[in-house]
Design an enzyme around this catalytic site. Structure first.
Site, short mmCIF file in Angstrom:
data_model
loop_
_atom_site.label_atom_id
_atom_site.label_comp_id
_atom_site.label_asym_id
_atom_site.label_seq_id
_atom_site.Cartn_x
_atom_site.Cartn_y
_atom_site.Cartn_z
N LYS A 48 0.80 -1.24 0.00
CA LYS A 48 0.00 0.00 0.00
C LYS A 48 0.83 1.28 0.00
CE LYS A 48 -3.36 -1.08 -0.58
NZ LYS A 48 -3.67 -1.74 -1.91
N SER A 49 2.05 1.16 -0.50
CA SER A 49 2.94 2.33 -0.53
C SER A 49 3.03 2.97 -1.91
CB SER A 49 4.33 1.91 -0.07
OG SER A 49 4.27 1.38 1.22
N GLY A 50 2.20 2.49 -2.85
CA GLY A 50 2.27 3.03 -4.20
C GLY A 50 2.99 2.10 -5.17
N TRP A 53 1.57 2.29 -8.66
CA TRP A 53 1.94 3.59 -9.23
C TRP A 53 3.38 3.55 -9.78
CZ3 TRP A 53 2.08 8.71 -5.88
CH2 TRP A 53 2.11 9.81 -6.74
N HIS A 108 7.47 -7.49 -2.02
CA HIS A 108 7.17 -6.77 -0.77
C HIS A 108 8.07 -7.30 0.35
CE1 HIS A 108 3.67 -4.68 -2.20
NE2 HIS A 108 2.84 -5.68 -2.17
N SER A 138 -4.67 2.80 4.22
CA SER A 138 -4.84 2.13 2.93
C SER A 138 -4.90 0.60 3.11
CB SER A 138 -3.69 2.52 2.00
OG SER A 138 -3.88 1.98 0.72
N THR A 226 0.26 8.75 -15.55
CA THR A 226 0.38 8.02 -14.30
C THR A 226 -0.29 8.77 -13.14
OG1 THR A 226 2.57 8.95 -13.88
CG2 THR A 226 2.51 6.82 -14.98
N LYS A 230 -6.07 9.16 -13.93
CA LYS A 230 -5.93 8.31 -15.12
C LYS A 230 -5.84 6.83 -14.72
CE LYS A 230 -5.29 10.70 -19.03
NZ LYS A 230 -5.30 10.39 -20.43
N MET A 231 -5.06 6.57 -13.70
CA MET A 231 -4.87 5.17 -13.30
C MET A 231 -6.12 4.57 -12.67
SD MET A 231 -0.85 4.95 -12.16
CE MET A 231 -1.09 3.31 -11.46
N PHE A 254 -9.88 -0.31 -5.14
CA PHE A 254 -8.41 -0.49 -5.04
C PHE A 254 -7.73 0.87 -5.12
CE2 PHE A 254 -4.18 -0.98 -6.77
CZ PHE A 254 -3.64 -1.90 -5.88
N MET A 255 -8.17 1.69 -6.08
CA MET A 255 -7.66 3.06 -6.20
C MET A 255 -8.59 3.91 -5.35
SD MET A 255 -5.12 2.95 -8.55
CE MET A 255 -5.02 4.64 -9.06
P1 A3P Z 1 -5.05 4.71 -1.04
O1 A3P Z 1 -5.69 3.48 -0.50
O2 A3P Z 1 -4.57 5.64 0.03
O3 A3P Z 1 -5.92 5.41 -2.04
P2 A3P Z 1 -0.19 -0.44 -3.67
O4 A3P Z 1 -0.18 -0.32 -5.17
O5 A3P Z 1 1.16 -0.52 -3.07
O6 A3P Z 1 -1.14 -1.49 -3.23
O7 A3P Z 1 -0.74 0.95 -3.10
C1 A3P Z 1 -2.07 1.36 -3.29
C2 A3P Z 1 -2.20 2.79 -2.88
O8 A3P Z 1 -1.55 3.63 -3.85
C3 A3P Z 1 -3.65 3.25 -2.84
O9 A3P Z 1 -3.72 4.28 -1.83
C4 A3P Z 1 -3.82 3.82 -4.24
O10 A3P Z 1 -4.90 4.71 -4.39
C5 A3P Z 1 -2.48 4.54 -4.38
N1 A3P Z 1 -2.17 4.87 -5.78
C6 A3P Z 1 -2.18 4.06 -6.85
N2 A3P Z 1 -1.91 4.75 -7.97
C7 A3P Z 1 -1.70 6.03 -7.60
C8 A3P Z 1 -1.38 7.23 -8.31
N3 A3P Z 1 -1.25 7.24 -9.62
N4 A3P Z 1 -1.25 8.36 -7.58
C9 A3P Z 1 -1.39 8.36 -6.25
N5 A3P Z 1 -1.70 7.27 -5.52
C10 A3P Z 1 -1.85 6.11 -6.20
#
Ligand code: A3P
Length: 277
Positions: A48-50, A53, A108, A138, A226, A230-231, A254-255
């Site tokens: 959940k750290s991005g 992304w 991870h 998250s 990105t 968009k994602m 998820f997002m």
């Molecule tokens: P939130 O639950 O706070 O919205 P992972 O991919 O490690 O599982 O992390 C998921 C987290 O990254 C989610 O956070 C998700 O919304 C966020 N995330 C995914 N794509 C992103 C983007 N383009 N910009 C910002 N946050 C993004």
């Protein structure tokens, strides 16, 4: 029998004190014996750290900003997740083996559980850290919607579970600290908050780390493509193709928010000042 099997999946089992999914533990020797190659790039994150992304950013850079090429497969399939094991699907290790070099892989794992061949081959590591509070929120919502992870309970209960590191992949604190202390290797350590604040600057760092050189216009396009908005709409990144029996996005998408909710970096962690939003 099905209920028992499902119950088995929901359980986390420990390796050296780190809770992992049971199927990963069942496949542990294959994972530990993973053969890294010197030109591998490993994307490392605490959950959940991005992760998604940075994967999309890395892929956009790798494909020189070609959106169509990034649409070739869902993000989970583009970079093998070396700890993935869910028979009869091919494991992450098997997928990585079948991938042509130079490979981009994802994990991870905390440093102490990383297959030793990554260190031996001096691979490149790209780590993304996100502040503990947003990670926890998250992760809480993710465990509510993820039907193959343990139920998180109430926010108050989860707060204790998270702080004591009794979640999949262990303690956030140990994970981030472990990777932060890696300095003899080729590592680029990024922060989710920095990518959010100045995407172009951070994407440029990733590009340089990957040994690529892209035009300004391509970089601007990668920033746009990105973005969270968009994602969230992109079926290749938003997990909408995962069955509801695994990820139930009617519970929580998820997002979800993709924000930095933790504005004040305080180390006073108290359930009174932190909420699950
Ligand atoms: P939130 O639950 O706070 O919205 P992972 O991919 O490690 O599982 O992390 C998921 C987290 O990254 C989610 O956070 C998700 O919304 C966020 N995330 C995914 N794509 C992103 C983007 N383009 N910009 C910002 N946050 C993004």
């Amino acid at each position: 029998a099905l209920a028992a099997a499902l119950e088995g999946q929901l359980q986390l089992r420990e390796v050296l004190g780190i809770p992992l999914q049971a199927s990963t533990v069942d496949n542990w020797s294959q994972i530990q014996n993973f053969e890294a190659k010197p030109d591998d790039l490993l994307i490392c994150t605490y959950p959940k750290s991005g992760t998604t992304w940075i994967q999309e950013i890395v892929d956009m850079i790798e494909q020189n900003g070609d959106v169509e090429k990034c649409q070739r497969a869902i993000i989970q399939h583009r970079h093998p997740f070396i700890v993935w094991a869910r028979p009869p699907q091919p494991s992450g290790v098997e997928k990585a083996k079948a991938m042509p070099s130079p490979r981009i892989l994802r994990t991870h794992l905390p440093t102490q559980l990383l297959p030793p061949s990554f260190w031996e081959n001096n691979c490149k590591f790209l780590y993304v850290a996100r502040n503990a509070k947003d990670c926890m929120v998250s992760y809480y919502h993710f465990q509510r919607m993820n039907q193959i992870l343990p139920d998180p309970g109430t926010w108050e209960e989860y707060f204790e579970t998270f702080i004591s590191g009794k979640v999949g992949w262990g303690s956030w604190f140990d994970h981030v600290k472990g990777w932060w202390e890696i300095n003899r290797y080729q590592i680029l350590f990024l922060f989710y908050e920095d990518i959010k604040r100045d995407s172009k600057h951070e994407i440029q760092k990733v590009m340089q780390f990957m040994g690529k050189d892209l035009d300004e216009t391509v970089l601007d396009k990668i920033v746009q493509e990105t973005s969270f908005e968009k994602m969230k709409e992109n079926p290749m990144t938003n997990r909408s193709t995962v069955p509801k029996s695994i990820l139930d996005q009617s519970i929580s998408p998820f997002m979800r928010k993709g924000l930095c909710g933790f504005k004040y970096y305080t180390f006073i962690l108290s359930s009174n000042i932190l909420s699950a939003s």
